[in-house]
Design a protein around this motif. Structure first.
Motif, mmCIF file in Angstrom:
data_model
loop_
_atom_site.group_PDB
_atom_site.id
_atom_site.type_symbol
_atom_site.label_atom_id
_atom_site.label_comp_id
_atom_site.label_asym_id
_atom_site.label_seq_id
_atom_site.Cartn_x
_atom_site.Cartn_y
_atom_site.Cartn_z
ATOM 1 N N GLU A 131 0.803 -1.148 -0.036
ATOM 2 C CA GLU A 131 -0.044 -0.011 0.042
ATOM 3 C C GLU A 131 0.957 1.270 -0.136
ATOM 4 O OE1 GLU A 131 -3.506 2.016 -0.214
ATOM 5 O OE2 GLU A 131 -3.303 -0.112 -0.179
ATOM 6 N N LEU A 132 1.986 0.999 0.813
ATOM 7 C CA LEU A 132 2.939 2.215 0.812
ATOM 8 C C LEU A 132 3.900 2.400 -0.590
ATOM 9 C CD1 LEU A 132 4.117 1.753 4.544
ATOM 10 C CD2 LEU A 132 2.381 3.474 3.292
ATOM 11 N N VAL A 133 4.487 1.427 -0.900
ATOM 12 C CA VAL A 133 5.426 1.318 -2.131
ATOM 13 C C VAL A 133 4.797 0.723 -3.281
ATOM 14 C CG1 VAL A 133 7.318 1.365 -0.356
ATOM 15 C CG2 VAL A 133 6.689 -0.522 -1.736
ATOM 16 N N GLY A 134 3.793 0.370 -3.384
ATOM 17 C CA GLY A 134 3.306 -0.428 -4.556
ATOM 18 C C GLY A 134 2.925 0.167 -5.753
ATOM 19 N N LYS A 135 2.763 1.624 -5.453
ATOM 20 C CA LYS A 135 2.320 2.608 -6.665
ATOM 21 C C LYS A 135 3.397 3.455 -7.019
ATOM 22 C CE LYS A 135 -2.319 3.209 -4.603
ATOM 23 N NZ LYS A 135 -2.297 2.764 -3.346
ATOM 24 N N HIS A 136 4.563 3.215 -6.577
ATOM 25 C CA HIS A 136 6.025 3.936 -7.066
ATOM 26 C C HIS A 136 6.349 3.179 -8.620
ATOM 27 C CE1 HIS A 136 10.070 4.731 -8.051
ATOM 28 N NE2 HIS A 136 9.689 5.607 -7.014
ATOM 29 N N TYR A 165 8.201 0.105 -9.363
ATOM 30 C CA TYR A 165 7.890 -1.124 -8.569
ATOM 31 C C TYR A 165 7.129 -2.206 -9.672
ATOM 32 C CZ TYR A 165 4.888 -4.649 -6.200
ATOM 33 O OH TYR A 165 4.665 -5.804 -5.770
ATOM 34 N N ARG A 166 7.750 -3.253 -9.639
ATOM 35 C CA ARG A 166 7.270 -4.406 -10.510
ATOM 36 C C ARG A 166 6.476 -5.534 -10.045
ATOM 37 N NH1 ARG A 166 6.823 -1.196 -13.151
ATOM 38 N NH2 ARG A 166 8.489 -0.111 -14.502
ATOM 39 N N ARG A 167 7.098 -6.236 -8.732
ATOM 40 C CA ARG A 167 6.296 -7.122 -8.184
ATOM 41 C C ARG A 167 7.307 -7.696 -6.840
ATOM 42 N NH1 ARG A 167 6.992 -13.151 -10.471
ATOM 43 N NH2 ARG A 167 9.249 -13.296 -10.313
ATOM 44 N N VAL A 168 6.546 -8.543 -5.883
ATOM 45 C CA VAL A 168 7.032 -8.949 -4.756
ATOM 46 C C VAL A 168 6.625 -10.613 -4.748
ATOM 47 C CG1 VAL A 168 5.167 -8.493 -3.350
ATOM 48 C CG2 VAL A 168 7.527 -8.674 -2.378
ATOM 49 N N CYS A 204 12.003 -12.542 1.037
ATOM 50 C CA CYS A 204 11.190 -11.669 0.499
ATOM 51 C C CYS A 204 12.009 -11.039 -0.769
ATOM 52 C CB CYS A 204 10.687 -10.586 1.503
ATOM 53 S SG CYS A 204 9.595 -9.392 0.368
ATOM 54 N N HIS A 205 11.415 -11.092 -1.926
ATOM 55 C CA HIS A 205 12.012 -10.511 -3.176
ATOM 56 C C HIS A 205 11.126 -9.428 -3.982
ATOM 57 C CE1 HIS A 205 14.723 -14.210 -3.241
ATOM 58 N NE2 HIS A 205 13.789 -14.861 -2.973
ATOM 59 N N PHE A 206 11.731 -8.100 -3.703
ATOM 60 C CA PHE A 206 10.970 -6.969 -4.521
ATOM 61 C C PHE A 206 11.870 -6.868 -5.892
ATOM 62 C CE2 PHE A 206 9.752 -6.178 -0.269
ATOM 63 C CZ PHE A 206 8.318 -5.685 -0.412
ATOM 64 N N GLU A 207 11.009 -6.678 -6.881
ATOM 65 C CA GLU A 207 11.694 -6.280 -8.124
ATOM 66 C C GLU A 207 11.203 -4.823 -8.513
ATOM 67 O OE1 GLU A 207 10.814 -9.185 -11.106
ATOM 68 O OE2 GLU A 207 11.384 -10.855 -9.609
ATOM 69 N N PHE A 208 12.135 -4.087 -8.703
ATOM 70 C CA PHE A 208 12.372 -2.619 -9.285
ATOM 71 C C PHE A 208 12.926 -2.296 -10.216
ATOM 72 C CE2 PHE A 208 10.481 -2.135 -4.963
ATOM 73 C CZ PHE A 208 9.792 -0.831 -4.908
ATOM 74 N N ALA A 212 11.199 4.650 -3.365
ATOM 75 C CA ALA A 212 9.762 3.959 -2.942
ATOM 76 C C ALA A 212 9.696 3.779 -1.500
ATOM 77 C CB ALA A 212 9.544 2.795 -3.904
ATOM 78 N N PHE A 213 10.764 3.493 -0.905
ATOM 79 C CA PHE A 213 10.693 2.897 0.437
ATOM 80 C C PHE A 213 11.523 3.593 1.671
ATOM 81 C CE2 PHE A 213 10.109 -1.324 -1.129
ATOM 82 C CZ PHE A 213 9.818 -2.374 0.014
ATOM 83 N N GLU A 214 12.358 4.624 1.256
ATOM 84 C CA GLU A 214 12.887 5.717 2.370
ATOM 85 C C GLU A 214 11.656 6.591 2.829
ATOM 86 O OE1 GLU A 214 16.077 7.640 0.246
ATOM 87 O OE2 GLU A 214 17.559 6.198 1.083
ATOM 88 N N PRO A 215 10.826 7.235 2.134
ATOM 89 C CA PRO A 215 10.021 7.943 2.938
ATOM 90 C C PRO A 215 9.003 7.306 3.965
ATOM 91 C CG PRO A 215 9.555 8.315 0.495
ATOM 92 C CD PRO A 215 10.676 7.146 0.881
ATOM 93 N N HIS A 216 9.007 5.721 3.614
ATOM 94 C CA HIS A 216 7.953 4.987 4.679
ATOM 95 C C HIS A 216 8.724 3.976 5.614
ATOM 96 C CE1 HIS A 216 4.703 6.545 2.030
ATOM 97 N NE2 HIS A 216 5.690 6.064 0.910
ATOM 98 N N TRP A 217 9.794 4.000 5.372
ATOM 99 C CA TRP A 217 10.982 2.996 6.042
ATOM 100 C C TRP A 217 10.375 3.186 7.575
ATOM 101 C CZ3 TRP A 217 12.660 -0.885 4.271
ATOM 102 C CH2 TRP A 217 13.736 -2.081 5.126
#
Length: 106
Positions: A31-36, A39-42, A63-67, A76-81
């Motif tokens: 919800e926090l980073v997926g709209k960047h 972002y491709r998938r997790v 966990c594998h995030f693809e960007f 995507a992550f730093e503002p929500h870390w």
């Protein structure tokens, strides 16, 4: 493309609540980073066992995030870390290990 892998090493006193992780932590994170736009998938891997029959898996979970790039992941992550990190004790007492990989297709 880059893959950001978050490893949770299995250990005798480790606790990892996969149900919480899948039902609450990952949806909150997405919800926090997926709209960047980068972002491709997790994907999530749950450890089932080690090399020898009956031995524990090396990792409780991965966990594998693809960007698109490391920079897009960080943007995507730093503002929500702080919010994401504050939720970690709700599902594990394991210190995660984060690594960046360049994805290569053959």
């Amino acid at each position: 493309m880059v893959k950001i892998s978050i490893f949770y090493p299995n250990r005798p006193d480790g606790r990892f609540d996969m149900a919480y992780y899948l039902e609450r932590h990952i949806p909150m994170t997405l919800e926090l980073v997926g709209k960047h736009p980068g972002y491709r998938r997790v994907t999530i891997d749950e450890g089932m066992g080690g090399e020898k029959p009956g031995s524990p898996a090396t990792y409780a979970a991965i966990c594998h995030f693809e960007f698109d790039s490391k920079d897009s992941f960080l943007a995507a992550f730093e503002p929500h870390w702080p919010v994401i990190e504050a939720d970690v004790p709700n599902y594990t007492n394991i210190e995660p290990v984060l690594e960046f990989y360049r994805m290569v297709s053959i």
